[in-house]
Design an enzyme around this catalytic site. Structure first.
Site, PDB file in Angstrom:
ATOM      1  N   ASP A   1       0.854  -1.188   0.000  1.00 39.67           N
ATOM      2  CA  ASP A   1       0.000   0.000   0.000  1.00 39.67           C
ATOM      3  C   ASP A   1       0.893   1.241   0.000  1.00 39.67           C
ATOM      4  O   ASP A   1       1.663   1.458   0.944  1.00 39.67           O
ATOM      5  CB  ASP A   1      -0.866  -0.060   1.268  1.00 39.67           C
ATOM      6  CG  ASP A   1      -1.782   1.121   1.412  1.00 39.67           C
ATOM      7  OD1 ASP A   1      -1.673   2.097   0.645  1.00 39.67           O
ATOM      8  OD2 ASP A   1      -2.620   1.079   2.334  1.00 39.67           O
TER       9      ASP A   1
ATOM     10  N   ASN B   1      -7.326  12.153 -11.251  1.00 39.47           N
ATOM     11  CA  ASN B   1      -8.063  12.527 -12.469  1.00 39.47           C
ATOM     12  C   ASN B   1      -7.867  14.026 -12.698  1.00 39.47           C
ATOM     13  O   ASN B   1      -7.422  14.754 -11.800  1.00 39.47           O
ATOM     14  CB  ASN B   1      -9.542  12.155 -12.359  1.00 39.47           C
ATOM     15  CG  ASN B   1     -10.197  12.780 -11.153  1.00 39.47           C
ATOM     16  OD1 ASN B   1     -10.330  13.993 -11.060  1.00 39.47           O
ATOM     17  ND2 ASN B   1     -10.589  11.950 -10.178  1.00 39.47           N
TER      18      ASN B   1
ATOM     19  N   GLY C   1      -9.680   3.753  -5.962  1.00 36.93           N
ATOM     20  CA  GLY C   1      -8.328   3.237  -6.150  1.00 36.93           C
ATOM     21  C   GLY C   1      -7.298   3.923  -5.265  1.00 36.93           C
ATOM     22  O   GLY C   1      -7.563   4.262  -4.110  1.00 36.93           O
TER      23      GLY C   1
ATOM     24  N   ASP D   1      -6.097   6.868  -5.513  1.00 36.52           N
ATOM     25  CA  ASP D   1      -6.493   8.262  -5.244  1.00 36.52           C
ATOM     26  C   ASP D   1      -7.315   8.329  -3.947  1.00 36.52           C
ATOM     27  O   ASP D   1      -7.031   9.152  -3.050  1.00 36.52           O
ATOM     28  CB  ASP D   1      -7.315   8.760  -6.444  1.00 36.52           C
ATOM     29  CG  ASP D   1      -7.438  10.267  -6.522  1.00 36.52           C
ATOM     30  OD1 ASP D   1      -6.849  10.961  -5.681  1.00 36.52           O
ATOM     31  OD2 ASP D   1      -8.148  10.743  -7.431  1.00 36.52           O
TER      32      ASP D   1
ATOM     33  N   SER E   1      -2.584   4.479 -14.163  1.00 37.07           N
ATOM     34  CA  SER E   1      -3.511   4.122 -15.265  1.00 37.07           C
ATOM     35  C   SER E   1      -3.894   2.643 -15.345  1.00 37.07           C
ATOM     36  O   SER E   1      -4.685   2.276 -16.215  1.00 37.07           O
ATOM     37  CB  SER E   1      -2.965   4.557 -16.649  1.00 37.07           C
ATOM     38  OG  SER E   1      -3.036   5.954 -16.797  1.00 37.07           O
ATOM     39  N   THR E   2      -3.352   1.789 -14.463  1.00 38.02           N
ATOM     40  CA  THR E   2      -3.609   0.344 -14.632  1.00 38.02           C
ATOM     41  C   THR E   2      -4.846  -0.154 -13.888  1.00 38.02           C
ATOM     42  O   THR E   2      -5.132  -1.349 -13.914  1.00 38.02           O
ATOM     43  CB  THR E   2      -2.396  -0.500 -14.173  1.00 38.02           C
ATOM     44  OG1 THR E   2      -2.193  -0.303 -12.767  1.00 38.02           O
ATOM     45  CG2 THR E   2      -1.149  -0.128 -14.930  1.00 38.02           C
ATOM     46  N   GLY E   3      -5.580   0.749 -13.241  1.00 37.34           N
ATOM     47  CA  GLY E   3      -6.801   0.349 -12.546  1.00 37.34           C
ATOM     48  C   GLY E   3      -8.020   0.824 -13.320  1.00 37.34           C
ATOM     49  O   GLY E   3      -8.343   0.313 -14.393  1.00 37.34           O
TER      50      GLY E   3
HETATM   51  N1  AR6 Z   1      -1.288   1.534  -3.086  1.00 35.29           N
HETATM   52  C1  AR6 Z   1      -0.688   1.251  -4.269  1.00 35.29           C
HETATM   53  N2  AR6 Z   1      -1.392   0.964  -5.396  1.00 35.29           N
HETATM   54  C2  AR6 Z   1      -2.745   0.966  -5.312  1.00 35.29           C
HETATM   55  C3  AR6 Z   1      -3.447   1.253  -4.116  1.00 35.29           C
HETATM   56  C4  AR6 Z   1      -2.653   1.562  -2.971  1.00 35.29           C
HETATM   57  N3  AR6 Z   1      -3.212   1.869  -1.785  1.00 35.29           N
HETATM   58  N4  AR6 Z   1      -4.788   1.173  -4.377  1.00 35.29           N
HETATM   59  C5  AR6 Z   1      -4.922   0.824  -5.678  1.00 35.29           C
HETATM   60  N5  AR6 Z   1      -3.698   0.684  -6.239  1.00 35.29           N
HETATM   61  P1  AR6 Z   1      -6.300   3.387 -10.021  1.00 35.29           P
HETATM   62  P2  AR6 Z   1      -5.913   4.796 -12.572  1.00 35.29           P
HETATM   63  C6  AR6 Z   1      -3.331   0.325  -7.617  1.00 35.29           C
HETATM   64  O1  AR6 Z   1      -7.646   2.914 -10.436  1.00 35.29           O
HETATM   65  O2  AR6 Z   1      -6.070   3.533 -13.335  1.00 35.29           O
HETATM   66  C7  AR6 Z   1      -9.370   7.093  -9.583  1.00 35.29           C
HETATM   67  O3  AR6 Z   1     -10.708   7.036  -9.242  1.00 35.29           O
HETATM   68  C8  AR6 Z   1      -4.352  -0.388  -8.476  1.00 35.29           C
HETATM   69  O4  AR6 Z   1      -4.373  -1.789  -8.177  1.00 35.29           O
HETATM   70  O5  AR6 Z   1      -6.112   3.857  -8.626  1.00 35.29           O
HETATM   71  O6  AR6 Z   1      -4.778   5.714 -12.938  1.00 35.29           O
HETATM   72  C9  AR6 Z   1      -8.883   8.494  -9.941  1.00 35.29           C
HETATM   73  O7  AR6 Z   1      -9.623   9.484  -9.282  1.00 35.29           O
HETATM   74  C10 AR6 Z   1      -3.825  -0.116  -9.877  1.00 35.29           C
HETATM   75  O8  AR6 Z   1      -2.804  -1.062 -10.224  1.00 35.29           O
HETATM   76  O9  AR6 Z   1      -5.768   4.594 -10.981  1.00 35.29           O
HETATM   77  C11 AR6 Z   1      -9.096   8.554 -11.421  1.00 35.29           C
HETATM   78  O10 AR6 Z   1     -10.423   8.925 -11.752  1.00 35.29           O
HETATM   79  C12 AR6 Z   1      -3.137   1.256  -9.738  1.00 35.29           C
HETATM   80  O11 AR6 Z   1      -3.079   1.526  -8.328  1.00 35.29           O
HETATM   81  C13 AR6 Z   1      -8.864   7.129 -11.875  1.00 35.29           C
HETATM   82  O12 AR6 Z   1      -9.184   6.302 -10.760  1.00 35.29           O
HETATM   83  C14 AR6 Z   1      -3.866   2.383 -10.431  1.00 35.29           C
HETATM   84  O13 AR6 Z   1      -5.283   2.196 -10.323  1.00 35.29           O
HETATM   85  C15 AR6 Z   1      -7.418   6.890 -12.239  1.00 35.29           C
HETATM   86  O14 AR6 Z   1      -7.289   5.574 -12.730  1.00 35.29           O
END
Ligand code: AR6
Length: 190
Positions: free
Chosen positions: A16, A30, A38, A40, A123-125
């Site tokens: 984390d 975003n 996620g 954020d 960007s991978t979530g």
């Molecule tokens: N620590 C490390 N990595 C994490 C954690 C954490 N606590 N939680 C999730 N991840 P995402 P995006 C990973 O969706 O794709 C948001 O709503 C997760 O498994 O967080 O860039 C923003 O507000 C994945 O591999 O970000 C934007 O609207 C990675 O973090 C949008 O999502 C990124 O997933 C951005 O989407």
């Protein structure tokens, strides 16, 4: 796992990112800087409302760029809120924009004099960038910056939330290390 790149270190951790100590912690935000799910959501929950207040004052950040706020309750000096691309079909410049997003964070790190920086897999979530291509862009962009040597960053670490992301980044880093002859080992190996 970590690779030594000249006098710099590029590491991978599984866990984390809100628990990590670094000069700068990167958030996958975003463009409205409004918070979300996620990483954020996790970062804003852990950092506290002062960070959201600062984001609201900044207002927005274009895709491919990043803005800095203080880090609230995180064990960091800065949060770099970076806006990665949403994956479409891979032919819309997604890889270039993802590279630019990481580069924007590295430029901010140098402006702030950061020695350590922690990245999530931007960007991978929610934004659905496939892990393999995302790892290639992320590791190549950060490694090239460290290789230049004219950076304040001594250690860059990717904090991968789950096993699948960690394994993907580890596979790509192992291959790059072989190709570019970087020594690799565990964190505690001298
Ligand atoms: N620590 C490390 N990595 C994490 C954690 C954490 N606590 N939680 C999730 N991840 P995402 P995006 C990973 O969706 O794709 C948001 O709503 C997760 O498994 O967080 O860039 C923003 O507000 C994945 O591999 O970000 C934007 O609207 C990675 O973090 C949008 O999502 C990124 O997933 C951005 O989407």
């Amino acid at each position: 796992m970590r690779a030594i790149i000249g006098t710099r270190m590029l590491g991978l951790l599984q866990g984390d990112i809100t628990k990590v100590q670094a000069d700068a912690i990167v958030n996958a935000a975003n463009s409205r800087l409004m918070g979300g799910g996620g990483v954020d959501g996790a970062i804003h929950d852990a950092a506290g409302t002062s960070v959201m207040d600062e984001c609201a004052r900044i207002g927005s950040c274009p895709t491919g760029k990043a803005v800095a706020t203080k880090a609230g309750r995180l064990r960091a000096r800065w949060i770099f809120h970076a806006v990665g691309p949403e994956w479409d079909d891979g032919n819309q410049g997604e890889a270039d924009v993802l590279g630019a997003t990481y580069q924007a964070c590295l430029t901010l790190a140098d402006e702030k004099g950061c020695e350590t920086i922690a990245f999530p897999a931007i960007s991978t979530g929610t934004y659905a960038f496939p892990l393999g291509p995302a790892a290639e862009v992320a590791l190549d962009t950060v490694a090239r910056h460290l290789e230049k040597g004219v950076t304040s960053v001594k250690t860059a670490v990717f904090v991968l939330y789950d096993h699948r992301a960690f394994d993907t980044f580890a596979r790509v880093l192992s291959r790059l290390a072989t190709e570019r002859q970087w020594p690799v080992g565990d964190w505690d190996t001298p």
